[in-house]
Design a protein around this motif. Structure first.
Motif, PDB file in Angstrom:
ATOM      1  N   GLU A   1       0.852  -1.189   0.000  1.00  0.00           N
ATOM      2  CA  GLU A   1       0.000   0.000   0.000  1.00  0.00           C
ATOM      3  C   GLU A   1       0.886   1.235   0.000  1.00  0.00           C
ATOM      4  O   GLU A   1       1.928   1.252   0.656  1.00  0.00           O
ATOM      5  CB  GLU A   1      -0.877   0.056   1.259  1.00  0.00           C
ATOM      6  N   GLY A   2       0.450   2.260  -0.724  1.00  0.00           N
ATOM      7  CA  GLY A   2       1.169   3.522  -0.721  1.00  0.00           C
ATOM      8  C   GLY A   2       1.559   3.944  -2.121  1.00  0.00           C
ATOM      9  O   GLY A   2       1.100   3.385  -3.116  1.00  0.00           O
ATOM     10  N   ALA A   3       2.423   4.927  -2.183  1.00  0.00           N
ATOM     11  CA  ALA A   3       2.912   5.478  -3.442  1.00  0.00           C
ATOM     12  C   ALA A   3       4.380   5.071  -3.612  1.00  0.00           C
ATOM     13  O   ALA A   3       5.010   4.610  -2.658  1.00  0.00           O
ATOM     14  CB  ALA A   3       2.773   6.998  -3.414  1.00  0.00           C
ATOM     15  N   PRO A   4       4.932   5.223  -4.819  1.00  0.00           N
ATOM     16  CA  PRO A   4       6.348   4.890  -5.014  1.00  0.00           C
ATOM     17  C   PRO A   4       7.224   5.556  -3.944  1.00  0.00           C
ATOM     18  O   PRO A   4       6.974   6.688  -3.533  1.00  0.00           O
ATOM     19  CB  PRO A   4       6.657   5.439  -6.403  1.00  0.00           C
ATOM     20  N   ALA A   5       8.220   4.819  -3.488  1.00  0.00           N
ATOM     21  CA  ALA A   5       9.058   5.282  -2.379  1.00  0.00           C
ATOM     22  C   ALA A   5      10.474   4.737  -2.553  1.00  0.00           C
ATOM     23  O   ALA A   5      10.754   3.962  -3.473  1.00  0.00           O
ATOM     24  CB  ALA A   5       8.456   4.810  -1.063  1.00  0.00           C
ATOM     25  N   THR A   6      11.329   5.115  -1.639  1.00  0.00           N
ATOM     26  CA  THR A   6      12.689   4.578  -1.565  1.00  0.00           C
ATOM     27  C   THR A   6      12.742   3.630  -0.380  1.00  0.00           C
ATOM     28  O   THR A   6      12.206   3.926   0.688  1.00  0.00           O
ATOM     29  CB  THR A   6      13.702   5.728  -1.383  1.00  0.00           C
ATOM     30  N   PHE A   7      13.391   2.473  -0.571  1.00  0.00           N
ATOM     31  CA  PHE A   7      13.491   1.493   0.512  1.00  0.00           C
ATOM     32  C   PHE A   7      14.950   1.269   0.879  1.00  0.00           C
ATOM     33  O   PHE A   7      15.870   1.555   0.118  1.00  0.00           O
ATOM     34  CB  PHE A   7      12.839   0.162   0.125  1.00  0.00           C
ATOM     35  N   CYS A   8      15.148   0.706   2.064  1.00  0.00           N
ATOM     36  CA  CYS A   8      16.455   0.244   2.515  1.00  0.00           C
ATOM     37  C   CYS A   8      16.249  -1.071   3.255  1.00  0.00           C
ATOM     38  O   CYS A   8      15.382  -1.169   4.124  1.00  0.00           O
ATOM     39  CB  CYS A   8      17.105   1.268   3.432  1.00  0.00           C
ATOM     40  N   LEU A   9      17.028  -2.081   2.884  1.00  0.00           N
ATOM     41  CA  LEU A   9      16.986  -3.386   3.552  1.00  0.00           C
ATOM     42  C   LEU A   9      18.348  -3.659   4.137  1.00  0.00           C
ATOM     43  O   LEU A   9      19.366  -3.504   3.457  1.00  0.00           O
ATOM     44  CB  LEU A   9      16.616  -4.489   2.556  1.00  0.00           C
ATOM     45  N   LEU A  10      18.380  -4.047   5.399  1.00  0.00           N
ATOM     46  CA  LEU A  10      19.623  -4.477   6.018  1.00  0.00           C
ATOM     47  C   LEU A  10      19.333  -5.710   6.867  1.00  0.00           C
ATOM     48  O   LEU A  10      18.177  -6.034   7.097  1.00  0.00           O
ATOM     49  CB  LEU A  10      20.265  -3.354   6.831  1.00  0.00           C
ATOM     50  N   TYR A  11      20.409  -6.400   7.277  1.00  0.00           N
ATOM     51  CA  TYR A  11      20.120  -7.553   8.115  1.00  0.00           C
ATOM     52  C   TYR A  11      21.094  -7.689   9.281  1.00  0.00           C
ATOM     53  O   TYR A  11      22.195  -7.179   9.257  1.00  0.00           O
ATOM     54  CB  TYR A  11      19.994  -8.834   7.310  1.00  0.00           C
ATOM     55  N   SER A  12      20.570  -8.383  10.295  1.00  0.00           N
ATOM     56  CA  SER A  12      21.305  -8.663  11.518  1.00  0.00           C
ATOM     57  C   SER A  12      21.396 -10.177  11.673  1.00  0.00           C
ATOM     58  O   SER A  12      20.558 -10.899  11.165  1.00  0.00           O
ATOM     59  CB  SER A  12      20.563  -8.077  12.720  1.00  0.00           C
ATOM     60  N   TYR A  13      22.403 -10.616  12.410  1.00  0.00           N
ATOM     61  CA  TYR A  13      22.595 -12.058  12.585  1.00  0.00           C
ATOM     62  C   TYR A  13      23.161 -12.349  13.972  1.00  0.00           C
ATOM     63  O   TYR A  13      23.732 -11.483  14.627  1.00  0.00           O
ATOM     64  CB  TYR A  13      23.547 -12.601  11.517  1.00  0.00           C
ATOM     65  N   LYS A  14      22.971 -13.576  14.412  1.00  0.00           N
ATOM     66  CA  LYS A  14      23.646 -14.082  15.612  1.00  0.00           C
ATOM     67  C   LYS A  14      23.731 -15.586  15.539  1.00  0.00           C
ATOM     68  O   LYS A  14      23.063 -16.229  14.780  1.00  0.00           O
ATOM     69  CB  LYS A  14      22.992 -13.618  16.909  1.00  0.00           C
TER      70      LYS A  14
END
Length: 142
Positions: free
Chosen positions: A129-142
């Motif tokens: 849902e929403g309008a075009p946007a900028t995304f950022c994906l990052l990840y964590s681990y253990k």
């Protein structure tokens, strides 16, 4: 010979483009870090680097990652204000959807996952849902 090497080095430098980080990418990264920060309180380490780009309604972005059995992961997704509902899902190397622990809130989402086998996996980020946007994906681990 020295002139030729300098010319080649100059040509290589000229062909390399440096891409500046936009204000929208910084804003999306801030949201993703806010989500990931909660997981660091549970002992997760944040991986250096992130993926960012444009996201549009119902046009998924697929990111390939290498994961290791025995680790636990959280994939945190943040987006700029135009994105209202986001989704993160995880697939194995054959494209089969995998079970994961979901989290969603306005403009952000996350998925927790512990792979049974080491190898390539695919993370699907999607705006629902929403309008075009900028995304950022990052990840964590253990």
């Amino acid at each position: 010979m020295k002139t030729l090497l300098l010319s080649l080095a100059g040509a290589l430098l000229a062909s390399t483009t440096l891409q500046a980080v936009s204000n929208d990418e910084v804003a999306a990264r801030k949201v993703a870090y806010e989500i990931a920060g909660a997981f660091t309180n549970e002992g997760f380490k944040m991986r250096d680097g992130c993926w960012s780009g444009k996201i549009e309604l119902k046009k998924a972005q697929i990111i390939q990652v290498n994961l290791y059995a025995g680790n636990q992961y959280w994939f945190s997704l943040g987006a700029t204000g135009a994105a209202k509902k986001l989704s993160v899902s995880i697939y194995d190397e054959t494209g089969k959807p995998l079970a994961f622990e979901p989290f969603t809130d306005e403009g952000k989402a996350a998925a927790g996952f512990a792979p049974a086998a080491s190898g390539s996996y695919y993370i699907k980020v999607e705006e629902l849902e929403g309008a075009p946007a900028t995304f950022c994906l990052l990840y964590s681990y253990k």
